[in-house]
Enzyme design. Structure first.
Site, PDB file in Angstrom:
ATOM      1  N   HIS A   1       0.795  -1.232   0.000  1.00 15.72           N
ATOM      2  CA  HIS A   1       0.000   0.000   0.000  1.00 15.72           C
ATOM      3  C   HIS A   1       0.826   1.279   0.000  1.00 15.72           C
ATOM      4  CE1 HIS A   1       0.932  -0.268   4.314  1.00 15.72           C
ATOM      5  NE2 HIS A   1       0.696   1.028   4.369  1.00 15.72           N
TER       6      HIS A   1
HETATM    7  C1  UD1 Z   1      -2.024   5.554   6.084  1.00 16.46           C
HETATM    8  C2  UD1 Z   1      -0.708   6.060   6.618  1.00 16.46           C
HETATM    9  C3  UD1 Z   1       0.371   5.019   6.401  1.00 16.46           C
HETATM   10  C4  UD1 Z   1      -0.036   3.682   6.965  1.00 16.46           C
HETATM   11  C5  UD1 Z   1      -1.404   3.284   6.450  1.00 16.46           C
HETATM   12  C6  UD1 Z   1      -1.829   2.047   7.193  1.00 16.46           C
HETATM   13  C7  UD1 Z   1      -0.432   8.498   6.445  1.00 16.46           C
HETATM   14  C8  UD1 Z   1       0.274   9.573   5.730  1.00 16.46           C
HETATM   15  N1  UD1 Z   1      -0.293   7.272   5.927  1.00 16.46           N
HETATM   16  O1  UD1 Z   1      -1.877   5.373   4.686  1.00 16.46           O
HETATM   17  O2  UD1 Z   1       1.560   5.432   7.057  1.00 16.46           O
HETATM   18  O3  UD1 Z   1       0.909   2.726   6.601  1.00 16.46           O
HETATM   19  O4  UD1 Z   1      -2.348   4.320   6.708  1.00 16.46           O
HETATM   20  O5  UD1 Z   1      -2.882   1.391   6.631  1.00 16.46           O
HETATM   21  O6  UD1 Z   1      -1.070   8.746   7.424  1.00 16.46           O
HETATM   22  N2  UD1 Z   1      -9.353   4.475   2.303  1.00 16.46           N
HETATM   23  C9  UD1 Z   1     -10.522   3.739   2.283  1.00 16.46           C
HETATM   24  N3  UD1 Z   1     -11.052   3.361   3.501  1.00 16.46           N
HETATM   25  C10 UD1 Z   1     -10.505   3.690   4.699  1.00 16.46           C
HETATM   26  C11 UD1 Z   1      -9.325   4.450   4.688  1.00 16.46           C
HETATM   27  C12 UD1 Z   1      -8.767   4.840   3.480  1.00 16.46           C
HETATM   28  O7  UD1 Z   1     -11.062   3.415   1.230  1.00 16.46           O
HETATM   29  O8  UD1 Z   1     -11.048   3.295   5.742  1.00 16.46           O
HETATM   30  C13 UD1 Z   1      -8.756   4.864   0.996  1.00 16.46           C
HETATM   31  C14 UD1 Z   1      -9.163   6.262   0.537  1.00 16.46           C
HETATM   32  O9  UD1 Z   1      -9.286   6.237  -0.848  1.00 16.46           O
HETATM   33  C15 UD1 Z   1      -7.945   7.091   0.927  1.00 16.46           C
HETATM   34  C16 UD1 Z   1      -6.813   6.106   0.735  1.00 16.46           C
HETATM   35  O10 UD1 Z   1      -7.340   4.853   1.122  1.00 16.46           O
HETATM   36  O11 UD1 Z   1      -7.794   8.226   0.130  1.00 16.46           O
HETATM   37  C17 UD1 Z   1      -5.583   6.420   1.561  1.00 16.46           C
HETATM   38  O12 UD1 Z   1      -5.918   6.577   2.946  1.00 16.46           O
HETATM   39  P1  UD1 Z   1      -4.987   7.462   3.918  1.00 16.46           P
HETATM   40  O13 UD1 Z   1      -5.417   7.319   5.319  1.00 16.46           O
HETATM   41  O14 UD1 Z   1      -4.846   8.835   3.384  1.00 16.46           O
HETATM   42  O15 UD1 Z   1      -3.560   6.824   3.722  1.00 16.46           O
HETATM   43  P2  UD1 Z   1      -3.119   5.304   3.730  1.00 16.46           P
HETATM   44  O16 UD1 Z   1      -2.572   4.967   2.395  1.00 16.46           O
HETATM   45  O17 UD1 Z   1      -4.211   4.475   4.305  1.00 16.46           O
HETATM   46  N1  UDP Z   2      -3.521  -5.825   9.243  1.00 17.06           N
HETATM   47  C1  UDP Z   2      -4.771  -6.421   9.345  1.00 17.06           C
HETATM   48  N2  UDP Z   2      -5.423  -6.823   8.197  1.00 17.06           N
HETATM   49  C2  UDP Z   2      -4.873  -6.686   6.967  1.00 17.06           C
HETATM   50  C3  UDP Z   2      -3.601  -6.072   6.863  1.00 17.06           C
HETATM   51  C4  UDP Z   2      -2.954  -5.637   8.020  1.00 17.06           C
HETATM   52  O1  UDP Z   2      -5.289  -6.594  10.440  1.00 17.06           O
HETATM   53  O2  UDP Z   2      -5.519  -7.083   5.975  1.00 17.06           O
HETATM   54  C5  UDP Z   2      -2.874  -5.352  10.479  1.00 17.06           C
HETATM   55  C6  UDP Z   2      -1.487  -5.941  10.756  1.00 17.06           C
HETATM   56  O3  UDP Z   2      -1.453  -6.262  12.121  1.00 17.06           O
HETATM   57  C7  UDP Z   2      -0.560  -4.778  10.464  1.00 17.06           C
HETATM   58  C8  UDP Z   2      -1.414  -3.582  10.842  1.00 17.06           C
HETATM   59  O4  UDP Z   2      -2.712  -3.959  10.389  1.00 17.06           O
HETATM   60  O5  UDP Z   2       0.608  -4.800  11.211  1.00 17.06           O
HETATM   61  C9  UDP Z   2      -1.012  -2.266  10.203  1.00 17.06           C
HETATM   62  O6  UDP Z   2      -0.779  -2.505   8.884  1.00 17.06           O
HETATM   63  P1  UDP Z   2      -0.553  -1.481   7.729  1.00 17.06           P
HETATM   64  O7  UDP Z   2       0.278  -2.213   6.751  1.00 17.06           O
HETATM   65  O8  UDP Z   2      -1.844  -0.941   7.286  1.00 17.06           O
HETATM   66  O9  UDP Z   2       0.227  -0.220   8.356  1.00 17.06           O
HETATM   67  P2  UDP Z   2       1.773   0.122   8.576  1.00 17.06           P
HETATM   68  O10 UDP Z   2       2.257  -0.738   9.670  1.00 17.06           O
HETATM   69  O11 UDP Z   2       2.477  -0.087   7.283  1.00 17.06           O
HETATM   70  O12 UDP Z   2       1.776   1.562   8.933  1.00 17.06           O
END
Ligand code: UD1
Ligand code: UDP
Length: 363
Positions: A205
């Site tokens: 991601h």
């Molecule tokens: C965020 C964090 C990243 C972390 C990740 C964990 C920042 C800058 N990034 O990235 O460090 O590794 O979370 O998962 O804070 N979206 C959905 N449903 C949700 C949430 C998000 O569909 O519940 C989609 C939306 O299109 C959104 C995109 O995911 O625009 C990105 O979400 P966002 O929270 O901005 O960043 P992540 O890539 O999730």
């Molecule tokens: N995780 C989960 N379901 C999934 C993928 C991840 O429960 O399908 C959990 C897992 O424990 C992971 C945590 O979510 O360590 C955070 O993961 P993510 O990769 O979103 O965030 P990051 O650690 O890269 O910020």
């Protein structure tokens, strides 16, 4: 009156880090308020963690949702400033490196409220990562810096952080893993998803892998070369999903994309796998404790302890297929080192530091 501690969470990785801290701090005479910023909002990205890990329902949900970095961070800041003005916390606790983390850090520090950063001092030294910017700003402003590894202490020292602010407490994400380990049912997940035979798990991601169309095309080719060797199950984060699917990610019989899984199901899936390909931070740590080989598809990691003391190695799109061949040939690990203080008691050590800063003594 008991001092008020406000915990700010918002995105998936925050929840398993906050769970043991909330639990351990409940043994002290403090009032706790749990804030969810709403950065993540899908059930599978948020609520499932509260249900499965027994985290109390958030007292406040700011409902900020998705948005560009500036807009999302600003919305969290605006809402938190109002909340902190009303509630006047004695201590704010922030977790990890997401936008909700840095937003809370900026508001707390400008309002003169003491705040603690759980998972301080991690550095990838890669300023193209939004998380690295969030970590640097948050740590610079923190009053209490709670670290998961000794390299983090060294980074903070090099940046001039006063040693008395830094506390080496271990890894609360690993507390959660060890607490719930017996509930990670690999066979049940395998049956649920209809998986037969050996499989790899992938999670992808990071913007560096899934945002740019050229990177996505190269990633799809690299992952297909993995799927030539073993089936790949990918609980796909919503970020980049459409781009990956449009680029033909699924056009290989060995590729299996599923929606994000609940924590217990995900950990069951990882536990039963022969290896993991990931760009996640948390997954590098979890595989280290579970003894599952981990290939991190990134040029760097802010968690080098998972390489020196764990099962992790960095790979590129070009080296990925060869490293997969190696881990498949080597089979399951039987012995591997684990990082110091990843022992299931980080939450207690964090709670002790927080309570002591408030002068709160356990009855
Ligand atoms: C965020 C964090 C990243 C972390 C990740 C964990 C920042 C800058 N990034 O990235 O460090 O590794 O979370 O998962 O804070 N979206 C959905 N449903 C949700 C949430 C998000 O569909 O519940 C989609 C939306 O299109 C959104 C995109 O995911 O625009 C990105 O979400 P966002 O929270 O901005 O960043 P992540 O890539 O999730
Ligand atoms: N995780 C989960 N379901 C999934 C993928 C991840 O429960 O399908 C959990 C897992 O424990 C992971 C945590 O979510 O360590 C955070 O993961 P993510 O990769 O979103 O965030 P990051 O650690 O890269 O910020």
């Amino acid at each position: 009156m008991a001092p008020l501690v406000v915990h700010v969470t918002g995105a998936r990785p925050n929840f398993p880090k906050a769970a043991p801290v909330l639990q351990a701090l409940s043994a002290y005479p403090v009032e706790q308020l749990l804030v969810h910023t709403g950065q993540h909002y899908d059930d599978a990205m948020s609520e499932v963690f509260f249900r499965q890990l027994g985290i109390p329902k958030p007292d406040v949900n700011l409902g900020v949702g998705s948005g560009a970095h500036g807009a999302q961070t600003a919305k969290v800041m605006e809402a938190l400033e109002e909340l902190f003005t009303q509630r006047r916390p004695d201590l704010v606790v922030v977790y990890g490196d997401v936008n909700s983390t840095v937003a809370a850090a900026l508001v707390a520090s400008k309002m003169g409220i003491t705040f603690a950063h759980v998972e301080a001092g991690l550095r990838s030294f890669d300023m193209t990562m939004p998380e690295e910017i969030n970590r640097l700003v948050t740590d610079k402003l923190s009053d209490l810096l709670l670290t998961t590894s000794t390299d983090a202490i060294a980074h903070l020292g090099n940046e001039g952080t006063a040693p008395e602010k830094i506390h080496f407490v271990g890894n609360p994400m690993i507390d959660t893993l060890l607490t719930h380990r017996e509930r990670f049912d690999a066979a049940a997940v395998r049956a649920e998803l209809g998986i037969e035979g050996d499989y790899l798990v992938a999670t992808l991601h990071r913007p560096g892998n899934v945002d740019d169309p050229d990177d996505v095309r190269a990633l799809v080719a690299a992952m297909h070369a993995v799927a030539d060797q073993a089936q790949v199950v990918i609980p796909l984060h919503p970020r980049g999903r459409a781009r990956l699917e449009d680029a033909g990610f699924l056009d290989h019989p060995g590729m299996r994309v599923v929606d994000p899984l609940g924590y217990l199901e995900f950990m069951g899936l990882v536990r039963g796998s022969v290896g993991v390909v990931t760009d996640s931070g948390g997954v590098q740590e979890e595989t280290t404790i579970l003894g599952v080989p981990c290939l991190t598809l990134r040029p760097n990691t802010e968690r080098p302890v998972t390489i020196t003391h764990g099962t992790n190695q960095l790979v590129t799109r070009d080296t990925l297929a060869e490293r997969v061949r190696e881990i498949l040939a080597a089979g399951k690990l039987t012995q591997w080192p684990t990082p110091p203080l990843w022992d299931g008691h980080a939450g207690e050590r964090i709670a002790a530091v927080l309570a002591s800063s408030l002068g709160a003594v356990r009855p």
